[in-house]
Design a protein around this motif. Structure first.
Motif, PDB file in Angstrom:
ATOM      1  N   VAL A  86      23.419   5.712  16.508  1.00  0.00           N
ATOM      2  CA  VAL A  86      24.119   4.631  15.908  1.00  0.00           C
ATOM      3  C   VAL A  86      24.644   3.623  17.322  1.00  0.00           C
ATOM      4  CG1 VAL A  86      26.104   3.686  14.732  1.00  0.00           C
ATOM      5  CG2 VAL A  86      24.812   5.394  13.667  1.00  0.00           C
ATOM      6  N   GLY A  87      25.153   4.517  18.302  1.00  0.00           N
ATOM      7  CA  GLY A  87      25.651   3.718  19.508  1.00  0.00           C
ATOM      8  C   GLY A  87      24.547   3.066  20.237  1.00  0.00           C
ATOM      9  N   ILE A  88      23.314   3.972  20.315  1.00  0.00           N
ATOM     10  CA  ILE A  88      22.213   3.160  21.053  1.00  0.00           C
ATOM     11  C   ILE A  88      21.782   1.925  20.172  1.00  0.00           C
ATOM     12  CG2 ILE A  88      19.659   3.485  21.483  1.00  0.00           C
ATOM     13  CD1 ILE A  88      20.362   6.546  22.049  1.00  0.00           C
ATOM     14  N   PHE A  89      21.647   2.166  18.835  1.00  0.00           N
ATOM     15  CA  PHE A  89      21.267   0.876  18.015  1.00  0.00           C
ATOM     16  C   PHE A  89      22.438  -0.322  18.294  1.00  0.00           C
ATOM     17  CE2 PHE A  89      18.383   2.483  14.447  1.00  0.00           C
ATOM     18  CZ  PHE A  89      17.580   2.854  15.244  1.00  0.00           C
ATOM     19  N   PHE A  90      23.692  -0.030  18.252  1.00  0.00           N
ATOM     20  CA  PHE A  90      24.484  -1.061  18.472  1.00  0.00           C
ATOM     21  C   PHE A  90      24.500  -1.859  20.142  1.00  0.00           C
ATOM     22  CE2 PHE A  90      27.128   0.503  14.870  1.00  0.00           C
ATOM     23  CZ  PHE A  90      27.416  -0.792  14.399  1.00  0.00           C
ATOM     24  N   THR A  91      24.101  -0.843  21.042  1.00  0.00           N
ATOM     25  CA  THR A  91      23.951  -1.437  22.312  1.00  0.00           C
ATOM     26  C   THR A  91      22.891  -2.423  22.405  1.00  0.00           C
ATOM     27  OG1 THR A  91      24.780   0.783  23.201  1.00  0.00           O
ATOM     28  CG2 THR A  91      23.648  -0.698  24.865  1.00  0.00           C
ATOM     29  N   VAL A  92      21.743  -1.967  22.049  1.00  0.00           N
ATOM     30  CA  VAL A  92      20.192  -2.705  22.041  1.00  0.00           C
ATOM     31  C   VAL A  92      20.783  -3.990  21.100  1.00  0.00           C
ATOM     32  CG1 VAL A  92      17.993  -2.763  21.126  1.00  0.00           C
ATOM     33  CG2 VAL A  92      18.883  -0.672  22.257  1.00  0.00           C
ATOM     34  N   ALA A  93      21.455  -3.853  20.069  1.00  0.00           N
ATOM     35  CA  ALA A  93      21.571  -5.140  19.218  1.00  0.00           C
ATOM     36  C   ALA A  93      22.495  -6.111  20.038  1.00  0.00           C
ATOM     37  CB  ALA A  93      22.216  -4.789  17.792  1.00  0.00           C
ATOM     38  N   VAL A  94      23.378  -5.495  20.509  1.00  0.00           N
ATOM     39  CA  VAL A  94      24.236  -6.607  21.439  1.00  0.00           C
ATOM     40  C   VAL A  94      23.510  -7.144  22.545  1.00  0.00           C
ATOM     41  CG1 VAL A  94      26.445  -6.649  22.882  1.00  0.00           C
ATOM     42  CG2 VAL A  94      26.446  -5.572  20.627  1.00  0.00           C
ATOM     43  N   TYR A  95      22.827  -6.276  23.227  1.00  0.00           N
ATOM     44  CA  TYR A  95      21.965  -6.899  24.346  1.00  0.00           C
ATOM     45  C   TYR A  95      20.996  -7.858  23.798  1.00  0.00           C
ATOM     46  CZ  TYR A  95      18.685  -6.997  28.068  1.00  0.00           C
ATOM     47  OH  TYR A  95      17.475  -7.432  28.946  1.00  0.00           O
ATOM     48  N   LEU A  96      20.290  -7.753  22.843  1.00  0.00           N
ATOM     49  CA  LEU A  96      19.361  -8.763  22.018  1.00  0.00           C
ATOM     50  C   LEU A  96      20.086 -10.065  21.859  1.00  0.00           C
ATOM     51  CD1 LEU A  96      16.829  -6.376  20.260  1.00  0.00           C
ATOM     52  CD2 LEU A  96      16.528  -7.803  22.370  1.00  0.00           C
ATOM     53  N   MET A  97      21.191  -9.807  21.100  1.00  0.00           N
ATOM     54  CA  MET A  97      21.891 -10.989  20.438  1.00  0.00           C
ATOM     55  C   MET A  97      22.525 -11.637  21.782  1.00  0.00           C
ATOM     56  SD  MET A  97      23.408 -10.068  16.850  1.00  0.00           S
ATOM     57  CE  MET A  97      24.578  -8.934  17.404  1.00  0.00           C
ATOM     58  N   LEU A  98      22.738 -11.395  22.949  1.00  0.00           N
ATOM     59  CA  LEU A  98      23.226 -11.854  23.920  1.00  0.00           C
ATOM     60  C   LEU A  98      21.944 -12.861  24.629  1.00  0.00           C
ATOM     61  CD1 LEU A  98      25.955  -9.752  25.484  1.00  0.00           C
ATOM     62  CD2 LEU A  98      26.237 -11.758  24.162  1.00  0.00           C
ATOM     63  N   SER A  99      20.876 -12.622  24.568  1.00  0.00           N
ATOM     64  CA  SER A  99      19.797 -13.338  24.966  1.00  0.00           C
ATOM     65  C   SER A  99      19.711 -14.796  24.725  1.00  0.00           C
ATOM     66  CB  SER A  99      18.313 -12.858  24.260  1.00  0.00           C
ATOM     67  OG  SER A  99      17.295 -13.329  25.050  1.00  0.00           O
ATOM     68  N   LYS A 100      18.862 -15.661  25.593  1.00  0.00           N
ATOM     69  CA  LYS A 100      19.117 -17.075  25.250  1.00  0.00           C
ATOM     70  C   LYS A 100      17.761 -17.363  24.601  1.00  0.00           C
ATOM     71  CE  LYS A 100      17.193 -18.320  29.940  1.00  0.00           C
ATOM     72  NZ  LYS A 100      17.304 -18.870  30.851  1.00  0.00           N
TER      73      LYS A 100
END
Length: 125
Positions: free
Chosen positions: A9-23
């Motif tokens: 779950v922590g890895i999923f949240f990390t990946v999700a935040v990283y992807l959502m901060l993309s332009k």
């Protein structure tokens, strides 16, 4: 086993935040999809992962004899899957429309040019 799911779950949240901060819009959409899966897995893990004892109270008993799996998180997850799929479909159509009108998926290039410095007309009340 729940510790592994908590790590996932922590890895999923990390990946999700990283992807959502993309332009780029496509990465943002993938981040939203991964975030939905992370939340679903979090709810599922919070509801216990035992399969041995079903959540059925035996006849004549007032409560469960042993810890059992909770059926409520599973029902919430089914509802969340439908909602997240419809939200993802809406965002996909919205991003396709923006791409077809602006010919780019880069959010920095999607800025609308500001109008010239003309005075606003007076409000006629």
């Amino acid at each position: 086993m729940e510790a592994w799911f908590a790590l996932l779950v922590g890895i999923f949240f990390t990946v999700a935040v990283y992807l959502m901060l993309s332009k780029f819009i496509i990465r943002v959409l993938l981040g939203v999809a991964v975030l939905g899966n992370a939340v679903n897995l979090l709810i599922f893990t919070g509801g216990r992962l035992t399969r041995e004892v079903p959540p059925i109270i035996p006849e004549g008993a007032e409560s469960l004899a042993a810890p059992a799996a909770n059926a409520l998180p599973q029902a919430l997850i089914l509802t969340a899957i439908v909602i997240s799929f419809s939200f993802f479909a809406f965002l996909l159509v919205l991003s396709w429309r923006a791409y077809s009108d602006l010919a780019t998926d880069n959010t920095d290039e999607m800025r609308v040019a500001e109008p010239a410095d003309e005075p606003l007309p007076p409000l006629g009340y």
